[in-house]
Scaffold this active site. Structure first.
Site, PDB file in Angstrom:
ATOM      1  N   LEU A  11      29.425 -11.627  30.451  1.00 38.92           N
ATOM      2  CA  LEU A  11      29.871 -11.279  31.799  1.00 38.92           C
ATOM      3  C   LEU A  11      30.717 -10.018  31.695  1.00 38.92           C
ATOM      4  O   LEU A  11      31.688  -9.974  30.932  1.00 38.92           O
ATOM      5  CB  LEU A  11      30.696 -12.425  32.378  1.00 38.92           C
ATOM      6  CG  LEU A  11      31.252 -12.276  33.779  1.00 38.92           C
ATOM      7  CD1 LEU A  11      30.123 -12.149  34.796  1.00 38.92           C
ATOM      8  CD2 LEU A  11      32.126 -13.469  34.121  1.00 38.92           C
ATOM      9  N   VAL A  42      31.812  -5.735  24.224  1.00 38.96           N
ATOM     10  CA  VAL A  42      32.605  -6.563  25.138  1.00 38.96           C
ATOM     11  C   VAL A  42      31.954  -7.914  25.419  1.00 38.96           C
ATOM     12  O   VAL A  42      32.642  -8.905  25.644  1.00 38.96           O
ATOM     13  CB  VAL A  42      32.887  -5.802  26.452  1.00 38.96           C
ATOM     14  CG1 VAL A  42      31.621  -5.634  27.279  1.00 38.96           C
ATOM     15  CG2 VAL A  42      33.964  -6.481  27.264  1.00 38.96           C
ATOM     16  N   GLY A  59      32.800 -11.290  23.322  1.00 39.61           N
ATOM     17  CA  GLY A  59      33.974 -12.116  23.579  1.00 39.61           C
ATOM     18  C   GLY A  59      34.222 -12.426  25.036  1.00 39.61           C
ATOM     19  O   GLY A  59      35.163 -13.135  25.372  1.00 39.61           O
ATOM     20  N   HIS A  60      33.376 -11.907  25.910  1.00 39.63           N
ATOM     21  CA  HIS A  60      33.607 -12.105  27.363  1.00 39.63           C
ATOM     22  C   HIS A  60      32.283 -12.467  28.034  1.00 39.63           C
ATOM     23  O   HIS A  60      31.606 -11.588  28.566  1.00 39.63           O
ATOM     24  CB  HIS A  60      34.171 -10.831  27.986  1.00 39.63           C
ATOM     25  CG  HIS A  60      34.772 -11.033  29.342  1.00 39.63           C
ATOM     26  ND1 HIS A  60      34.051 -10.956  30.503  1.00 39.63           N
ATOM     27  CD2 HIS A  60      36.037 -11.306  29.725  1.00 39.63           C
ATOM     28  CE1 HIS A  60      34.844 -11.152  31.543  1.00 39.63           C
ATOM     29  NE2 HIS A  60      36.056 -11.373  31.088  1.00 39.63           N
ATOM     30  N   PHE A  61      31.909 -13.643  28.029  1.00 40.43           N
ATOM     31  CA  PHE A  61      32.465 -14.827  27.389  1.00 40.43           C
ATOM     32  C   PHE A  61      31.463 -15.316  26.366  1.00 40.43           C
ATOM     33  O   PHE A  61      30.262 -15.169  26.601  1.00 40.43           O
ATOM     34  CB  PHE A  61      32.692 -15.925  28.439  1.00 40.43           C
ATOM     35  CG  PHE A  61      33.794 -15.608  29.415  1.00 40.43           C
ATOM     36  CD1 PHE A  61      35.102 -15.853  29.089  1.00 40.43           C
ATOM     37  CD2 PHE A  61      33.495 -15.062  30.641  1.00 40.43           C
ATOM     38  CE1 PHE A  61      36.125 -15.586  29.996  1.00 40.43           C
ATOM     39  CE2 PHE A  61      34.494 -14.794  31.551  1.00 40.43           C
ATOM     40  CZ  PHE A  61      35.825 -15.045  31.234  1.00 40.43           C
TER      41      PHE A  61
END
Length: 197
Positions: free
Chosen positions: A63, A53, A56-58
């Site tokens: 985060l 995760v 891509g976040h971020f």
């Protein structure tokens, strides 16, 4: 009601909840209070910088999405409901001994009792049809602080009001001593059965 310290790792957690990686957001169970009016569970989730995760976040600033903390709390609630079901009218001490034995087996400890493990797994399988299939009806959450890779999320979930097939859980997640998420959710058993007490 006193919370008993336990140390139950991933292999035990997988017997208590349906989710599997990458959607398993509960690593350990570290505290249980199964007797009394408000059963409670304490869990942990260790956040590696390698979690998919965070790519891509971020990009450039890892985060944790707040809803994944809520997912971990919901998994704690599922584990608590499963443990209450497994205990039934029996002894909490006996249930904790069975769980500790499972952990001994998962860590190759010489004190592990294979016969006890097989008997307990048989009880789990026999109760599989009674597991708590449910749907969350109302969820409230306040996200107080961001959560970053390298953190350890500490979960606390309390089973509060129960009325027939409806139940209300109070939820908290913290990093260190700082609260990052708190809230509640109500849920209903899909099979119409009453919640385990």
């Amino acid at each position: 009601m006193k919370v008993r310290r336990v140390d139950l790792g991933p292999e035990v957690v997988k017997l208590l909840v349906a989710q599997r990686p990458p959607m398993l957001w509960l690593d350990r169970i570290v505290g249980l209070a199964l007797d009394g009016e408000t059963p409670e569970i304490h869990g942990q989730r260790f956040l590696s910088a390698n979690e998919p995760v965070f790519a891509g976040h971020f990009p450039g600033l890892g985060l944790m999405p707040g809803m994944l903390a809520m997912e971990g709390l919901a998994q704690c609630a599922e584990a608590l409901a499963t443990l209450l079901l497994l205990r039934g009218a029996g002894s909490t001490d006996d249930l904790l001994d069975d769980l500790r034995n499972l952990e001994l087996g998962a860590t190759f400890d010489p004190r592990y009792d294979r016969e006890r493990d097989l008997a307990f797994r048989g009880r789990i399988q026999a109760r599989e049809a009674e597991r708590v299939p449910s749907v969350a009806g109302s969820a409230k959450a306040k996200f107080a602080r961001p959560v970053f890779p390298g953190s350890r999320l500490d979960y606390v979930v309390r089973l509060g009001r129960r009325m027939d097939h409806l139940a209300h859980f109070d939820l908290e997640a913290s990093v260190g001593r700082e609260l990052v998420v708190h809230g509640s959710f109500s849920t209903a058993r899909l099979d119409g059965r009453t919640w385990p007490a």
